[in-house]
Scaffold this active site. Structure first.
Site, PDB file in Angstrom:
ATOM      1  N   ASP A   1     -21.905  -5.690   3.943  1.00  0.00           N
ATOM      2  CA  ASP A   1     -22.745  -6.629   4.371  1.00  0.00           C
ATOM      3  C   ASP A   1     -23.253  -7.259   5.071  1.00  0.00           C
ATOM      4  O   ASP A   1     -23.573  -7.936   5.804  1.00  0.00           O
ATOM      5  CB  ASP A   1     -21.026  -6.809   5.186  1.00  0.00           C
ATOM      6  CG  ASP A   1     -19.482  -7.475   4.899  1.00  0.00           C
ATOM      7  OD1 ASP A   1     -20.274  -8.484   4.312  1.00  0.00           O
ATOM      8  OD2 ASP A   1     -18.344  -7.648   5.604  1.00  0.00           O
TER       9      ASP A   1
ATOM     10  N   GLN B   1     -13.460  -6.431   8.228  1.00  0.00           N
ATOM     11  CA  GLN B   1     -13.671  -7.677   7.876  1.00  0.00           C
ATOM     12  C   GLN B   1     -12.918  -8.402   9.283  1.00  0.00           C
ATOM     13  O   GLN B   1     -12.434  -7.911  10.026  1.00  0.00           O
ATOM     14  CB  GLN B   1     -11.649  -7.828   7.358  1.00  0.00           C
ATOM     15  CG  GLN B   1     -10.724  -9.353   6.932  1.00  0.00           C
ATOM     16  CD  GLN B   1     -12.539 -10.243   5.944  1.00  0.00           C
ATOM     17  OE1 GLN B   1     -13.046  -9.609   5.133  1.00  0.00           O
ATOM     18  NE2 GLN B   1     -12.537 -11.490   6.288  1.00  0.00           N
TER      19      GLN B   1
ATOM     20  N   LYS C   1     -11.693 -10.828  -2.453  1.00  0.00           N
ATOM     21  CA  LYS C   1     -12.633  -9.833  -2.102  1.00  0.00           C
ATOM     22  C   LYS C   1     -11.979  -9.144  -3.585  1.00  0.00           C
ATOM     23  O   LYS C   1     -12.867  -7.897  -4.509  1.00  0.00           O
ATOM     24  CB  LYS C   1     -13.369  -9.533  -1.298  1.00  0.00           C
ATOM     25  CG  LYS C   1     -14.368 -10.654  -0.426  1.00  0.00           C
ATOM     26  CD  LYS C   1     -14.706 -10.085   1.008  1.00  0.00           C
ATOM     27  CE  LYS C   1     -15.125 -11.226   1.565  1.00  0.00           C
ATOM     28  NZ  LYS C   1     -15.122 -10.771   3.448  1.00  0.00           N
TER      29      LYS C   1
END
Ligand code: NAD
Length: 293
Positions: free
Chosen positions: A125, A102, A58
């Protein structure tokens, strides 16, 4: 002699991902020239090797897109309060446009608390309850990246969604359920199956578009698929030899389907791409709000 050539056309996630990234890089560059660089901060707690690999991917993708990225890596025993305070500070930081926590998190940190601490305006997200709830009404600010990537693959391939029978195998909060709501929003007719579904084939065989996200190698085979169906394989399963396969038996299904995504090289590249798009969109929204104020 029977024809053993695959009938299905490949949906090339790598190519579509490159096209989408190139388009959004123009938008990121425009923001950099006009106001400031879009910024993403990734919070990771503990050093899970798989998460580490995803995070590095990412961050590298951010750099290529011209997004300023930052990794905040905390030791595995960090208290929940420390992580929540860090998220709240980022919510107030105008140079940070996207915040990503994460997963997985160590047990002392509640995933729900961490995700709810992120401002919905920076939830790139798409896991905050506000954004999840918005999927019901069609007002989500940031769609969750994997289902958003699947939709983009279909749209860029010219596959119609409205009015189609869609079956989704897998009902997780990050893939199956939001995927179902996104299809419903586009006026498809949706069945969402899961591990307790009786007679899975009854649902898969009815699908014009079949999305499989179960985490079970080769769960869906040729006889379970309608001739001419579009098959999207979200699954990523690592075999003992290190290779990756999806949830769909590619050989048998590609002889029945009209379109199919490969694994790797299908949905996978799109997930990171949609995270980049959401981050640039977050920066654009932030500057539009500043201008309007
Ligand atoms: P999950 O484990 O959270 O959920 C799996 C879902 O599949 C559950 O709803 C479960 O009930 C269902 N399921 C499991 N076995 C089944 C069976 N035999 N029949 C019917 N349903 C069954 O998984 P997830 O996080 O949604 O991920 C699913 C897969 O997608 C995994 O392989 C994961 O690695 C992959 N994934 C890929 C990407 C990507 O970018 N390509 C992103 C996220 C997840």
């Amino acid at each position: 002699m029977s024809d053993t050539r695959p009938a299905a056309k490949l949906i090339d996630g790598k190519r579509i991902s490159s096209e989408v990234r190139a388009e959004w890089k123009v938008r990121a560059d425009r923001l950099c020239a006009l106001v400031a660089t879009p910024g993403l901060t990734v919070i990771m707690v503990g050093e899970n090797p798989a998460s580490g690999l995803y995070v590095r991917n990412k961050l590298r993708a951010c750099e290529e897109m011209g997004i300023r990225s930052e990794l905040r890596l905390y030791p595995a025993d960090t208290p929940e309060q420390t992580v929540l305070e860090s998220i709240r500070a980022l919510n107030a930081d105008p140079t940070c446009h996207g915040i990503l926590v994460q997963l997985p998190l160590p047990p002392q940190i509640s995933v729900r608390h961490a995700l709810e601490a992120i401002s919905p305006d920076k939830d790139v997200d798409g896991f905050h309850l506000y954004n999840v709830g918005g999927l019901i009404t069609g007002e989500t600010v940031f769609p969750p990246c994997t289902p958003y990537g699947v939709m983009m693959l279909l749209d860029r391939t010219g596959i119609p969604v409205t009015g189609q029978n869609v079956t989704i195998v897998g009902a997780s909060n990050i893939v199956g359920k939001p995927m179902g709501l996104m299809f419903l929003q586009r006026e498809a007719t949706v069945a969402i199956c899961h591990v307790k579904t009786r007679d899975l084939t009854q649902y898969t065989i009815a699908a014009d578009i079949l999305v499989v996200a179960a985490g079970q190698p080769n769960l869906v085979t040729g006889p379970m698929v309608r001739t001419g169906a579009v098959v999207i394989d979200v699954g990523i399963n690592r075999l003992p030899d290190g290779s990756l396969i999806g949830d769909v038996d590619f050989d048998s299904v590609s002889r029945k389907a009209s379109y199919i995504t490969p694994v790797p090289g299908g949905v996978g590249p799109m997930t990171v791409t949609m995270l980049l798009c959401n981050t640039v969109a977050a920066a654009e929204r932030s500057y539009a709000q500043l201008k309007a104020a």
